[in-house]
Design a protein around this motif. Structure first.
Motif, short mmCIF file in Angstrom:
data_model
loop_
_atom_site.label_atom_id
_atom_site.label_comp_id
_atom_site.label_asym_id
_atom_site.label_seq_id
_atom_site.Cartn_x
_atom_site.Cartn_y
_atom_site.Cartn_z
N UNK A 1 0.85 -1.18 0.00
CA UNK A 1 0.00 0.00 0.00
C UNK A 1 0.89 1.24 0.00
N UNK A 2 0.35 2.35 0.29
CA UNK A 2 1.11 3.58 0.20
C UNK A 2 1.59 4.05 1.57
N UNK A 3 2.55 4.97 1.54
CA UNK A 3 3.18 5.44 2.77
C UNK A 3 2.21 6.30 3.58
N UNK A 4 2.43 6.31 4.89
CA UNK A 4 1.57 7.06 5.80
C UNK A 4 1.52 8.56 5.41
N UNK A 5 2.66 9.15 5.10
CA UNK A 5 2.69 10.56 4.70
C UNK A 5 1.90 10.81 3.43
N UNK A 6 2.01 9.87 2.48
CA UNK A 6 1.24 10.01 1.24
C UNK A 6 -0.25 9.99 1.54
N UNK A 7 -0.64 9.12 2.44
CA UNK A 7 -2.06 9.00 2.79
C UNK A 7 -2.58 10.32 3.35
N UNK A 8 -1.79 10.98 4.19
CA UNK A 8 -2.20 12.27 4.76
C UNK A 8 -2.34 13.33 3.68
N UNK A 9 -1.42 13.35 2.74
CA UNK A 9 -1.49 14.33 1.64
C UNK A 9 -2.74 14.08 0.81
N UNK A 10 -3.03 12.82 0.52
CA UNK A 10 -4.21 12.51 -0.28
C UNK A 10 -5.49 12.89 0.45
N UNK A 11 -5.52 12.68 1.75
CA UNK A 11 -6.71 13.09 2.51
C UNK A 11 -6.88 14.61 2.50
N UNK A 12 -5.77 15.35 2.61
CA UNK A 12 -5.88 16.82 2.51
C UNK A 12 -6.36 17.23 1.12
N UNK A 13 -5.83 16.55 0.09
CA UNK A 13 -6.26 16.80 -1.28
C UNK A 13 -7.76 16.53 -1.41
N UNK A 14 -8.21 15.41 -0.89
CA UNK A 14 -9.62 15.04 -0.99
C UNK A 14 -10.51 16.04 -0.26
#
Length: 122
Positions: A1-14
């Motif tokens: 899956x993807x990295x924890x930091x990436x997940x946070x960026x994607x959630x901010x993007x969303x």
């Protein structure tokens, strides 16, 4: 899956995307971000890659329609965002490449033939 930091960026993007905030989306994109769309020639989409934070933010924001339901999901093993109609039909799938605190590439699938297998999460 993807990295924890990436997940946070994607959630901010969303979150910015869900709000329809072009400025907030722009702030999460690298200055040289690229968006590539695949419509299969069946729906309106940019033919050439869209480049730059301002243009990509506008391109992404234009995907929102009243009632659009947005969710963060894994897209081909990468963090992404899925847009659906209120009845659950996928209308767009965005896969995001994250570089540090920002998004550097956005792949947008709009081709209805490629969206058929995207079913609502249960």
């Amino acid at each position: 899956m993807f990295k924890r930091g990436d997940h946070a960026v994607v959630h901010r993007f969303a979150t910015a995307f869900r709000a329809g905030s072009t400025g907030a989306i722009r702030s999460l994109l690298t200055h040289d971000v690229v968006a590539v769309s695949d419509s299969g020639g069946r729906v309106a989409a940019a033919i050439a890659p869209v480049r730059g934070a301002d243009q990509v933010a506008r391109c992404v924001t234009e995907l929102l329609r009243p009632g659009t339901v947005l969710s963060v999901e894994a897209v081909n093993g990468q963090p992404g965002v899925v847009l659906r109609t209120p009845d659950g039909a996928a209308v767009a799938v965005l896969s995001l490449k994250v570089a540090g605190p920002k998004v550097s590439t956005v792949w947008i699938v709009l081709n209805p033939d490629k969206l058929r297998h995207w079913r609502p999460r249960e």
